[in-house]
Design a protein around this motif. Structure first.
Motif, PDB file in Angstrom:
ATOM      1  N   SER A  28       0.855  -1.183   0.000  1.00 45.76           N
ATOM      2  CA  SER A  28       0.000   0.000   0.000  1.00 45.76           C
ATOM      3  C   SER A  28       0.891   1.232   0.000  1.00 45.76           C
ATOM      4  CB  SER A  28      -0.921   0.011   1.226  1.00 45.76           C
ATOM      5  OG  SER A  28      -0.166   0.141   2.402  1.00 45.76           O
ATOM      6  N   ALA A  29       0.317   2.350  -0.394  1.00 46.95           N
ATOM      7  CA  ALA A  29       1.061   3.611  -0.401  1.00 46.95           C
ATOM      8  C   ALA A  29       0.070   4.763  -0.327  1.00 46.95           C
ATOM      9  CB  ALA A  29       1.907   3.722  -1.668  1.00 46.95           C
ATOM     10  N   PHE A  30       0.439   5.765   0.458  1.00 48.96           N
ATOM     11  CA  PHE A  30      -0.411   6.936   0.621  1.00 48.96           C
ATOM     12  C   PHE A  30       0.456   8.176   0.803  1.00 48.96           C
ATOM     13  CE2 PHE A  30      -2.917   3.360   2.090  1.00 48.96           C
ATOM     14  CZ  PHE A  30      -4.087   3.538   1.364  1.00 48.96           C
ATOM     15  N   PRO A  31      -0.043   9.323   0.361  1.00 50.23           N
ATOM     16  CA  PRO A  31       0.704  10.567   0.560  1.00 50.23           C
ATOM     17  C   PRO A  31       0.875  10.883   2.046  1.00 50.23           C
ATOM     18  CG  PRO A  31      -1.095  10.881  -1.009  1.00 50.23           C
ATOM     19  CD  PRO A  31      -1.283   9.530  -0.384  1.00 50.23           C
ATOM     20  N   ASN A  32       1.960  11.557   2.356  1.00 46.88           N
ATOM     21  CA  ASN A  32       2.195  12.032   3.720  1.00 46.88           C
ATOM     22  C   ASN A  32       1.449  13.343   3.894  1.00 46.88           C
ATOM     23  OD1 ASN A  32       3.924   9.890   4.064  1.00 46.88           O
ATOM     24  ND2 ASN A  32       5.766  11.085   3.663  1.00 46.88           N
ATOM     25  N   ASP A  33       0.534  13.361   4.820  1.00 48.59           N
ATOM     26  CA  ASP A  33      -0.267  14.554   5.112  1.00 48.59           C
ATOM     27  C   ASP A  33      -0.872  15.109   3.825  1.00 48.59           C
ATOM     28  OD1 ASP A  33       0.338  14.371   7.885  1.00 48.59           O
ATOM     29  OD2 ASP A  33       2.287  15.285   7.485  1.00 48.59           O
ATOM     30  N   ASP A  34      -0.606  16.359   3.541  1.00 55.07           N
ATOM     31  CA  ASP A  34      -1.168  16.990   2.348  1.00 55.07           C
ATOM     32  C   ASP A  34      -0.161  17.075   1.212  1.00 55.07           C
ATOM     33  OD1 ASP A  34      -3.623  17.373   3.548  1.00 55.07           O
ATOM     34  OD2 ASP A  34      -3.103  19.353   4.322  1.00 55.07           O
ATOM     35  N   ASN A  35       0.989  16.407   1.353  1.00 54.69           N
ATOM     36  CA  ASN A  35       2.032  16.488   0.341  1.00 54.69           C
ATOM     37  C   ASN A  35       1.905  15.330  -0.641  1.00 54.69           C
ATOM     38  OD1 ASN A  35       4.299  16.744  -1.211  1.00 54.69           O
ATOM     39  ND2 ASN A  35       5.725  16.884   0.510  1.00 54.69           N
ATOM     40  N   LEU A  36       1.358  15.602  -1.807  1.00 50.48           N
ATOM     41  CA  LEU A  36       1.141  14.569  -2.810  1.00 50.48           C
ATOM     42  C   LEU A  36       2.462  14.079  -3.421  1.00 50.48           C
ATOM     43  CD1 LEU A  36      -1.302  13.100  -3.992  1.00 50.48           C
ATOM     44  CD2 LEU A  36      -1.354  14.802  -5.821  1.00 50.48           C
ATOM     45  N   PHE A  37       3.553  14.807  -3.188  1.00 46.45           N
ATOM     46  CA  PHE A  37       4.844  14.450  -3.772  1.00 46.45           C
ATOM     47  C   PHE A  37       5.708  13.592  -2.841  1.00 46.45           C
ATOM     48  CE2 PHE A  37       3.323  17.708  -6.486  1.00 46.45           C
ATOM     49  CZ  PHE A  37       3.865  17.453  -7.734  1.00 46.45           C
ATOM     50  N   GLU A  38       5.230  13.319  -1.629  1.00 48.54           N
ATOM     51  CA  GLU A  38       5.936  12.440  -0.681  1.00 48.54           C
ATOM     52  C   GLU A  38       4.951  11.428  -0.128  1.00 48.54           C
ATOM     53  OE1 GLU A  38       8.385  13.636   2.623  1.00 48.54           O
ATOM     54  OE2 GLU A  38       9.384  15.108   1.355  1.00 48.54           O
ATOM     55  N   TRP A  39       5.251  10.152  -0.352  1.00 51.14           N
ATOM     56  CA  TRP A  39       4.365   9.088   0.094  1.00 51.14           C
ATOM     57  C   TRP A  39       5.108   8.142   1.023  1.00 51.14           C
ATOM     58  CZ3 TRP A  39       0.723   6.796  -4.157  1.00 51.14           C
ATOM     59  CH2 TRP A  39       0.112   7.829  -4.879  1.00 51.14           C
ATOM     60  N   THR A  40       4.340   7.443   1.826  1.00 52.33           N
ATOM     61  CA  THR A  40       4.856   6.333   2.631  1.00 52.33           C
ATOM     62  C   THR A  40       4.196   5.069   2.105  1.00 52.33           C
ATOM     63  OG1 THR A  40       5.189   7.707   4.584  1.00 52.33           O
ATOM     64  CG2 THR A  40       5.001   5.328   4.945  1.00 52.33           C
TER      65      THR A  40
END
Length: 154
Positions: A28-40
């Motif tokens: 799975s992968a999701f953006p960090n907070d509101d930053n669409l350019f950094e995901w975890t």
């Protein structure tokens, strides 16, 4: 140039929707907070591999030229693997010279799960792991030990 940023944003939003709809239990992968350019991302080791039962956290950073340039991906959870160094850097051709704009976050995560099960020992970043790979019993033991040591640091 603002249009290019909008294109990247749209592409990442589409990929996020695809991941959410696809529901791959192993990744799975999701953006960090509101930053669409950094995901975890989270990657689970496949059954019948040294990584079975282990879960890894990865960091994905997308350039403003994505998908024409690959994201930078690193393991945040320590991963004992021939193609992963002690800093979490990954040696995988599709993240470098074989990158294609046709790849998506989903295909990258699938490739990383495959890499865990089938390393490229011809191009190791971790020579200790590459040398141990032939002895799977010993490899599994060291892999689990390094994972547990890393879990203590997190």
């Amino acid at each position: 140039m603002a249009s290019a940023g909008g294109d990247v944003t749209r592409r990442l939003q589409q990929e996020l929707m695809g991941i959410m709809m696809g529901a791959d239990p192993g990744a799975s992968a999701f953006p960090n907070d509101d930053n669409l350019f950094e995901w975890t991302a989270t990657l689970c080791g496949s059954e019948d591999t040294a990584y079975e039962g282990l879960t890894y956290k990865l960091k994905l950073v997308f350039p403003d030229t994505y998908p024409y340039k690959a994201p930078l991906i690193t393991f945040e959870t320590p991963c004992f693997h021939p193609n992963v160094d002690e800093h979490g850097n990954i040696c995988l051709d599709i993240l470098k010279e074989k990158w294609s704009s046709a790849f998506s976050v989903s295909t990258i995560l699938q490739s990383l799960r495959s890499l865990l099960a089938d390393p490229n020992n011809e191009s190791p970043l971790n020579t200790e792991a590459a040398q141990l790979w032939a002895d799977q019993d010993k490899y599994r033991q060291v892999c689990k030990q390094k994972y547990q040591e890393g879990a203590g640091e997190a």
